[in-house]
Design an enzyme around this catalytic site. Structure first.
Site, PDB file in Angstrom:
ATOM      1  N   GLU A 122       0.802  -1.226   0.000  1.00  0.00           N
ATOM      2  CA  GLU A 122       0.000   0.000   0.000  1.00  0.00           C
ATOM      3  C   GLU A 122       0.832   1.273   0.000  1.00  0.00           C
ATOM      4  OE1 GLU A 122      -1.852  -2.611   0.450  1.00  0.00           O
ATOM      5  OE2 GLU A 122      -3.316  -1.637  -0.841  1.00  0.00           O
TER       6      GLU A 122
ATOM      7  N   ASP B  31      13.893   9.523 -31.967  1.00  0.00           N
ATOM      8  CA  ASP B  31      12.695   9.033 -31.298  1.00  0.00           C
ATOM      9  C   ASP B  31      11.647  10.123 -31.164  1.00  0.00           C
ATOM     10  OD1 ASP B  31      13.768   6.598 -30.870  1.00  0.00           O
ATOM     11  OD2 ASP B  31      14.177   6.874 -28.742  1.00  0.00           O
TER      12      ASP B  31
ATOM     13  N   ARG C  78      18.859   3.608 -23.173  1.00  0.00           N
ATOM     14  CA  ARG C  78      18.882   3.766 -24.637  1.00  0.00           C
ATOM     15  C   ARG C  78      19.399   5.141 -25.059  1.00  0.00           C
ATOM     16  NH1 ARG C  78      14.939   5.197 -27.551  1.00  0.00           N
ATOM     17  NH2 ARG C  78      14.774   3.325 -28.826  1.00  0.00           N
TER      18      ARG C  78
END
Ligand code: ADE
Length: 288
Positions: free
Chosen positions: A136, A189, A174
């Site tokens: 939690e 990208d 990356r």
């Protein structure tokens, strides 16, 4: 078979060596075995561009049952991570490199959102500690007095920070020159915001910075009657470049229009965008 990972010629010329060490604190170290055995992270680790060190939180407990959680003060469902093992784990990491600090990141849905800009910021670090919460929640004193940053991978709740840590590692690794085997590709990208000098396009802007990707196609040139746009088969590089820019602008405008407010657009881009919007109002009009 593992391919060798080339570091870009430019990085080598400039004598730049980039690598990052991730220290993951988790109660599920085995969770990470699949990403260490496949793909980009495996390759980057093999090439010495990244190192992933797994630390079992239970190793930092001091009781016979290796307890890491307890019931929340004030009542309520579920269990909360106790602070002591987490502080002990991070203290042990800090003791390895006394005098040099590094970000201690708590993965949590309350953190700042992971974006490409955040990944780029983290990729400048040589060491990152990632704390995976579970159940939690984590005792608030960890966020207040131990973590230097809190990161969320999206506005939804996962049952633990492990998946989020994997996403952070992949998005950061990356960006390390050489990790993709082709330094160009991460710069193209979607969302990539250019910081370094890369060849600007004819508009004076780097290709696709801050925009969604243009559509990509591969063989066959016709599949189920759907043809690849002819321009891509033409061999005319300037026309292809313009078509890609136009489609990147169009895709961004249609799917994520808010990104256009943050993206530097050249006068040529703006003209293209006007044409795209006008064409969208004419039902018969087709994009070339
Ligand atoms: N832990 C649980 N949910 C999360 C989220 N959305 N991002 C990061 N860590 C989390």
């Amino acid at each position: 078979m593992d391919r060798p990972v080339p570091v870009s010629r430019q990085a080598r010329r400039e004598g730049r060596t980039y690598s990052v060490v991730f220290d993951i604190v988790t109660i599920f170290p085995e969770f990470f075995s699949s990403i260490l055995e496949h793909g980009l992270l495996k390759r980057a680790c093999g090439a010495g561009l990244a190192e992933i060190r797994l630390h079992d939180l239970r190793d930092y407990t001091e009781d016979r049952h290796r307890t890491v959680d307890d019931r929340p003060f004030g009542g309520g469902p579920g269990m909360v991570f106790k602070p002591e093992p987490v502080f002990r784990a991070v203290d042990a990491l800090k003791a390895e490199t006394e005098g040099t600090s590094f970000p201690v990141i708590l993965l949590s849905p309350q953190g700042r959102l992971l974006t490409q800009a955040v990944a780029q910021e983290l990729a400048r670090e040589s060491r990152l500690a990632l704390l995976c919460g579970r159940y939690e929640g984590v005792d608030e004193r960890v966020a207040e007095h131990l973590a230097t940053d809190e990161i969320s991978i999206g506005d939804y709740v996962l049952s633990g920070g492990e998946l989020a840590a994997a996403v952070v590692m992949e998005s950061v690794t990356r960006l390390i020159p050489g990790a993709l085997g082709n330094e160009e590709s991460s710069e193209q990208d979607s969302f990539a915001l250019r910081e370094t000098a890369t060849a600007p396009d004819a508009h004076g802007l780097p290709a696709q910075a801050g925009l969604l990707d243009f559509p990509q196609y591969t063989r066959p040139a016709e599949f189920n009657g759907w043809k690849v746009p002819e321009v891509l088969l033409s061999g005319n590089h300037e026309e292809i470049r313009q078509w890609r820019r136009r489609r990147a602008l169009e895709k961004t405008w249609r799917k994520r229009p808010e990104l256009l407010d943050k993206t530097p657009l050249s006068p040529v881009d703006r003209t293209m965008l006007e044409e795209i919007k006008r064409a969208a109002c004419e039902p018969a009009a087709q994009m070339k």
